[in-house]
Design an enzyme around this catalytic site. Structure first.
Site, PDB file in Angstrom:
ATOM      1  N   GLU A  14      31.246  45.062  50.184  1.00  0.00           N
ATOM      2  CA  GLU A  14      30.856  43.775  49.602  1.00  0.00           C
ATOM      3  C   GLU A  14      29.349  43.702  49.376  1.00  0.00           C
ATOM      4  OE1 GLU A  14      32.530  41.533  48.198  1.00  0.00           O
ATOM      5  OE2 GLU A  14      34.514  42.235  48.740  1.00  0.00           O
ATOM      6  N   TYR A  38      28.952  33.868  49.683  1.00  0.00           N
ATOM      7  CA  TYR A  38      30.028  34.651  49.062  1.00  0.00           C
ATOM      8  C   TYR A  38      30.475  35.790  49.988  1.00  0.00           C
ATOM      9  CZ  TYR A  38      32.386  38.269  46.641  1.00  0.00           C
ATOM     10  OH  TYR A  38      33.297  39.228  46.342  1.00  0.00           O
ATOM     11  N   ASP A  80      33.614  34.834  43.179  1.00  0.00           N
ATOM     12  CA  ASP A  80      32.641  35.681  42.472  1.00  0.00           C
ATOM     13  C   ASP A  80      32.770  35.391  40.972  1.00  0.00           C
ATOM     14  OD1 ASP A  80      34.939  36.920  41.629  1.00  0.00           O
ATOM     15  OD2 ASP A  80      34.421  38.913  42.382  1.00  0.00           O
ATOM     16  N   CYS A 128      42.277  38.795  33.035  1.00  0.00           N
ATOM     17  CA  CYS A 128      41.531  37.632  32.536  1.00  0.00           C
ATOM     18  C   CYS A 128      40.080  38.065  32.295  1.00  0.00           C
ATOM     19  CB  CYS A 128      41.609  36.482  33.543  1.00  0.00           C
ATOM     20  SG  CYS A 128      41.090  34.911  32.872  1.00  0.00           S
ATOM     21  N   CYS A 180      46.438  37.390  27.976  1.00  0.00           N
ATOM     22  CA  CYS A 180      47.243  36.284  28.512  1.00  0.00           C
ATOM     23  C   CYS A 180      48.727  36.626  28.561  1.00  0.00           C
ATOM     24  CB  CYS A 180      47.013  35.022  27.690  1.00  0.00           C
ATOM     25  SG  CYS A 180      45.288  34.483  27.719  1.00  0.00           S
ATOM     26  N   CYS A 200      49.618  38.029  31.851  1.00  0.00           N
ATOM     27  CA  CYS A 200      49.061  37.321  33.015  1.00  0.00           C
ATOM     28  C   CYS A 200      50.143  36.588  33.815  1.00  0.00           C
ATOM     29  CB  CYS A 200      48.007  36.321  32.526  1.00  0.00           C
ATOM     30  SG  CYS A 200      47.265  35.393  33.866  1.00  0.00           S
ATOM     31  N   CYS A 258      48.347  28.018  32.827  1.00  0.00           N
ATOM     32  CA  CYS A 258      46.929  28.086  32.444  1.00  0.00           C
ATOM     33  C   CYS A 258      46.608  27.090  31.320  1.00  0.00           C
ATOM     34  CB  CYS A 258      46.592  29.508  32.003  1.00  0.00           C
ATOM     35  SG  CYS A 258      44.885  29.662  31.450  1.00  0.00           S
TER      36      CYS A 258
HETATM   37 FE1  SF4 Z   1      43.178  34.089  32.027  1.00  0.00          FE
HETATM   38 FE2  SF4 Z   1      44.757  31.966  31.623  1.00  0.00          FE
HETATM   39 FE3  SF4 Z   1      44.941  34.045  30.010  1.00  0.00          FE
HETATM   40 FE4  SF4 Z   1      45.759  34.251  32.531  1.00  0.00          FE
HETATM   41  S1  SF4 Z   1      46.633  32.960  30.946  1.00  0.00           S
HETATM   42  S2  SF4 Z   1      44.524  35.748  31.374  1.00  0.00           S
HETATM   43  S3  SF4 Z   1      44.286  32.934  33.594  1.00  0.00           S
HETATM   44  S4  SF4 Z   1      43.146  32.725  30.266  1.00  0.00           S
END
Ligand code: SF4
Length: 353
Positions: A45, A128, A146, A198, A205, A208, A214
């Site tokens: 880290e 952090y 982060d 992301c 997306c 994801c 989202c």
């Molecule tokens: Fe990022 Fe939302 Fe796309 Fe997922 S759905 S990659 S969280 S913008």
């Protein structure tokens, strides 16, 4: 009550997509009861502050081979650790690394404390890093934020406030998602999602695990977030570096003061770095010749233009500053990046002479 639930979707994704890293205990190993070594979590880290995973990999392997535990690092010579750190930048981190290792040995019997608040009391560990170690090494439900996490949260909640003003809001939102179950894996899953799916410019997306909840994706503004306040332009400073070699190959180098930029690191003697034209400051009288190429380097708060002057120094030269390092002991890799660039420019000029 959470307005957006992500816990099981994110952890399920992490179970199959976690990045393998030399300091990480992956989800399958964790389930098998293997615990992360706090020393390795802490070291990674600190190295990852301001530095990419790819750049840290080799440094981490060398450090842990040479100093496999906090006791070994605490007993190391300062110069050896600074030399091994050379090239990673932000050298105050290396000095704090040593201070922290020695505090852990002296005050905690060689074991890292296991809470965020106790970790915060150690040198070089800020908000952090304390949260990251507490979560990853000790599974404390600390919220780790982060740059990757900021991006994911800003998009998930469609936060349009620009950074850095948005930081408190993003931290509050991230805290709402921090689970009591597997908080270490959750923290690493958020980082991995930001780093691999992301991503800053073209979020993927469709792949994801959070696409169903989202907000930025629904609004079609994912790649525009997080917004950022315009950056201030960095000033340009100038300086002169003196590369003096004796005929036997010994190099005239000086160790910089412990405090300040590149503190404690080896470097070529030189002028001050300022926005005004630099004053000549040769470390010893000699026939210094300026090279046609200059070195450009960017620090956090300024750009540096460094003119390079070279000379062959007599065997009995008696410099005001620095000391001669014999050719067999001089390793350019021990120099911080800006000083290595100076070395490379001077070496190329000698090769074409
Ligand atoms: Fe990022 Fe939302 Fe796309 Fe997922 S759905 S990659 S969280 S913008």
């Amino acid at each position: 009550m959470r307005d957006i639930g992500i816990g099981s979707d994110l952890l399920g994704w992490y179970d199959t997509h976690a990045r393998a890293m030399p300091w990480r205990v992956g989800p399958a190993e964790r389930k098998a009861g293997i615990r992360p070594d706090p020393y390795r979590v802490w070291l990674s880290e600190v190295m990852l502050q301001q530095t990419t995973v790819a750049a840290v990999d080799g440094y981490f392997r060398r450090f842990t081979t040479r100093w496999p535990d906090v006791g070994a690092l605490a007993a190391a010579e300062d110069a050896d650790v600074l030399a091994e750190w050379a090239g990673l930048g932000y050298y105050a981190r290396a000095r704090n690394l040593l201070k922290c290792a020695r505090r852990v040995v002296q005050d905690h019997g060689g074991r890292f404390p296991d809470t965020r608040d106790a970790l915060l009391d150690l040198p070089g560990i800020g908000t952090y890093t304390a949260a990251a170690i507490a979560a990853i090494a000790f599974d404390e439900p600390a919220t780790v934020v982060d740059g990757n996490v900021e991006r994911v949260i800003a998009r998930l909640h469609a936060v349009e406030t620009p950074l850095p003003a948005a930081k408190p809001e993003l931290t509050t939102l991230a805290a709402r998602h921090t689970p009591r179950d597997r908080p270490g894996d959750h923290a690493q899953a958020m980082m991995d999602l930001g780093a691999t799916v992301c991503t800053p410019r073209s979020p993927r997306c469709t792949e994801c695990p959070l696409r169903g909840t989202c907000k930025a994706r629904t609004m079609g503004i994912a790649s525009e977030l997080p917004r950022r306040a315009p950056k201030k332009t960095k000033p340009v400073r100038q300086g002169i570096a003196y590369v003096g070699l004796r005929a036997d190959g010994a190099a005239l180098l000086e160790r910089r003061p412990d405090s300040g930029l590149l503190g404690g690191m080896l470097g070529w003697p030189g002028s001050d770095w300022s926005e005004a034209a630099p004053e000549a400051a040769p470390p010893v009288p000699a026939d210094w010749r300026e090279l046609p190429s200059e070195v450009r380097h960017t620090f956090t708060h300024f750009h540096l233009l460094l003119r390079v002057r070279t000379a062959i120094l007599p065997q009995d030269a008696n410099p005001d500053r620095g000391e001669f390092v014999p050719a067999g002991q001089f390793r350019p890799g021990d120099l911080p990046t800006v000083m290595r660039k100076v070395h490379d420019v001077a070496s190329r000029a000698r090769a074409t002479d």
